[in-house]
Design a protein around this motif. Sequence first.
Motif, PDB file in Angstrom:
ATOM      1  N   ALA A 117      -8.830  11.568   3.533  1.00 25.00           N
ATOM      2  CA  ALA A 117      -8.726  10.125   3.812  1.00 25.00           C
ATOM      3  C   ALA A 117      -7.338   9.611   3.423  1.00 25.00           C
ATOM      4  N   ASP A 118      -6.791  10.078   2.299  1.00 24.10           N
ATOM      5  CA  ASP A 118      -5.436   9.689   1.871  1.00 24.10           C
ATOM      6  C   ASP A 118      -4.408  10.107   2.923  1.00 24.10           C
ATOM      7  N   ILE A 119      -4.547  11.330   3.422  1.00 22.59           N
ATOM      8  CA  ILE A 119      -3.584  11.867   4.394  1.00 22.59           C
ATOM      9  C   ILE A 119      -3.652  11.106   5.714  1.00 22.59           C
ATOM     10  N   SER A 120      -4.856  10.871   6.222  1.00 16.71           N
ATOM     11  CA  SER A 120      -4.968  10.171   7.519  1.00 16.71           C
ATOM     12  C   SER A 120      -4.543   8.713   7.400  1.00 16.71           C
ATOM     13  N   PHE A 121      -4.864   8.067   6.287  1.00 11.50           N
ATOM     14  CA  PHE A 121      -4.434   6.680   6.075  1.00 11.50           C
ATOM     15  C   PHE A 121      -2.906   6.595   6.054  1.00 11.50           C
ATOM     16  N   THR A 122      -2.276   7.527   5.372  1.00  9.37           N
ATOM     17  CA  THR A 122      -0.813   7.552   5.270  1.00  9.37           C
ATOM     18  C   THR A 122      -0.183   7.692   6.658  1.00  9.37           C
ATOM     19  N   LYS A 123      -0.742   8.551   7.479  1.00  7.90           N
ATOM     20  CA  LYS A 123      -0.216   8.731   8.839  1.00  7.90           C
ATOM     21  C   LYS A 123      -0.355   7.444   9.651  1.00  7.90           C
ATOM     22  N   ARG A 124      -1.485   6.752   9.506  1.00  8.43           N
ATOM     23  CA  ARG A 124      -1.701   5.498  10.230  1.00  8.43           C
ATOM     24  C   ARG A 124      -0.683   4.437   9.813  1.00  8.43           C
ATOM     25  N   ILE A 125      -0.423   4.339   8.516  1.00 13.13           N
ATOM     26  CA  ILE A 125       0.541   3.344   8.026  1.00 13.13           C
ATOM     27  C   ILE A 125       1.948   3.699   8.497  1.00 13.13           C
ATOM     28  N   SER A 126       2.274   4.975   8.498  1.00  9.83           N
ATOM     29  CA  SER A 126       3.589   5.413   8.976  1.00  9.83           C
ATOM     30  C   SER A 126       3.788   5.008  10.430  1.00  9.83           C
ATOM     31  N   GLU A 127       2.780   5.221  11.263  1.00 13.60           N
ATOM     32  CA  GLU A 127       2.862   4.847  12.679  1.00 13.60           C
ATOM     33  C   GLU A 127       2.985   3.338  12.850  1.00 13.60           C
ATOM     34  N   GLY A 128       2.212   2.574  12.098  1.00 10.52           N
ATOM     35  CA  GLY A 128       2.294   1.116  12.170  1.00 10.52           C
ATOM     36  C   GLY A 128       3.656   0.596  11.757  1.00 10.52           C
ATOM     37  N   LYS A 130       6.509   2.065  12.083  1.00  7.32           N
ATOM     38  CA  LYS A 130       7.526   2.350  13.105  1.00  7.32           C
ATOM     39  C   LYS A 130       7.668   1.184  14.079  1.00  7.32           C
ATOM     40  N   LEU A 131       6.556   0.627  14.494  1.00  8.33           N
ATOM     41  CA  LEU A 131       6.585  -0.502  15.424  1.00  8.33           C
ATOM     42  C   LEU A 131       7.319  -1.700  14.824  1.00  8.33           C
ATOM     43  N   LEU A 132       7.152  -1.908  13.515  1.00  7.24           N
ATOM     44  CA  LEU A 132       7.753  -3.053  12.832  1.00  7.24           C
ATOM     45  C   LEU A 132       9.126  -2.734  12.213  1.00  7.24           C
ATOM     46  N   GLU A 133       9.583  -1.498  12.402  1.00  4.54           N
ATOM     47  CA  GLU A 133      10.845  -1.040  11.811  1.00  4.54           C
ATOM     48  C   GLU A 133      10.814  -1.137  10.284  1.00  4.54           C
ATOM     49  N   ILE A 134       9.661  -0.787   9.723  1.00  2.00           N
ATOM     50  CA  ILE A 134       9.489  -0.706   8.275  1.00  2.00           C
ATOM     51  C   ILE A 134       9.131   0.745   7.975  1.00  2.00           C
ATOM     52  N   GLN A 135      10.053   1.455   7.365  1.00  2.00           N
ATOM     53  CA  GLN A 135       9.869   2.883   7.129  1.00  2.00           C
ATOM     54  C   GLN A 135       8.922   3.146   5.962  1.00  2.00           C
ATOM     55  N   LEU A 136       7.937   4.001   6.191  1.00  2.00           N
ATOM     56  CA  LEU A 136       7.113   4.489   5.090  1.00  2.00           C
ATOM     57  C   LEU A 136       7.902   5.621   4.450  1.00  2.00           C
ATOM     58  N   MET A 137       8.456   5.359   3.292  1.00  2.00           N
ATOM     59  CA  MET A 137       9.329   6.319   2.622  1.00  2.00           C
ATOM     60  C   MET A 137       8.543   7.377   1.847  1.00  2.00           C
ATOM     61  N   ASP A 138       7.400   6.991   1.304  1.00  2.00           N
ATOM     62  CA  ASP A 138       6.605   7.926   0.514  1.00  2.00           C
ATOM     63  C   ASP A 138       5.234   7.329   0.251  1.00  2.00           C
ATOM     64  N   HIS A 139       4.331   8.172  -0.157  1.00  2.00           N
ATOM     65  CA  HIS A 139       3.030   7.757  -0.689  1.00  2.00           C
ATOM     66  C   HIS A 139       2.872   8.585  -1.956  1.00  2.00           C
ATOM     67  N   ILE A 140       2.746   7.906  -3.059  1.00  2.00           N
ATOM     68  CA  ILE A 140       2.708   8.577  -4.356  1.00  2.00           C
ATOM     69  C   ILE A 140       1.336   8.376  -4.991  1.00  2.00           C
ATOM     70  N   ILE A 141       0.731   9.490  -5.390  1.00  2.00           N
ATOM     71  CA  ILE A 141      -0.516   9.450  -6.143  1.00  2.00           C
ATOM     72  C   ILE A 141      -0.143   9.634  -7.606  1.00  2.00           C
ATOM     73  N   VAL A 142      -0.631   8.743  -8.457  1.00  2.00           N
ATOM     74  CA  VAL A 142      -0.306   8.840  -9.880  1.00  2.00           C
ATOM     75  C   VAL A 142      -1.565   9.110 -10.706  1.00  2.00           C
ATOM     76  N   THR A 143      -1.348   9.799 -11.811  1.00  2.00           N
ATOM     77  CA  THR A 143      -2.371   9.972 -12.835  1.00  2.00           C
ATOM     78  C   THR A 143      -1.697   9.629 -14.155  1.00  2.00           C
ATOM     79  N   SER A 144      -2.440   9.675 -15.225  1.00  2.00           N
ATOM     80  CA  SER A 144      -1.849   9.345 -16.525  1.00  2.00           C
ATOM     81  C   SER A 144      -0.797  10.368 -16.944  1.00  2.00           C
ATOM     82  N   GLU A 145      -0.805  11.543 -16.316  1.00  2.00           N
ATOM     83  CA  GLU A 145       0.123  12.601 -16.722  1.00  2.00           C
ATOM     84  C   GLU A 145       1.250  12.899 -15.740  1.00  2.00           C
TER      85      GLU A 145
END
Length: 156
Positions: A117-128, A130-145
């Motif tokens: 779900a994380d991977i497919s959501f990220t791809k959808r946001i990246s595509e969206g 592009k249309l608005l000329e807003i680059q998805l530079m990264d998607h970062i998952i964080v934990t306490s470590e």
Amino acid sequence: MENNTNQSKQFEVAEIELSYKSSVKPSSRAKISSSKDAGALLMQSWDMSKIELVEQFKILFVNRANRVLGIYELSTGGMSATVVDPKLIFVAALKVGASGIILSHNHPSGNLTPSQADISFTKRISEGGKLLEIQLMDHIIVTSESYYSFADEGLL
């Protein structure tokens, strides 16, 4: 006369105002040049009392020079998920005039592996973006470590 009053009320509309105000001078804004920079900045903004308890989703916005315009906490959910509306990601990005965005969420379990779900959501946001000329530079998952960067792992 009453008919005129009813007609004028039909056409009442709300005024929309777009604004972005920052108390940080442009020269003082943090610069993102790697996932390490973004990960460290995001970790500073995370409430450590919640990182292992509930899933949260944040967006880091940057300008064309990769200077940070701000971080927005979009949602807080339960222990295993949070609801994220893609429209709200882009509403916020457009409001601050962002050229790039870095998505981020935590995994309370401590597992850094992205879900399907994380991977497919990220791809959808990246595509969206592009249309608005807003680059998805990264998607970062964080934990306490640590953190996981989609860009570093070739998923963007």
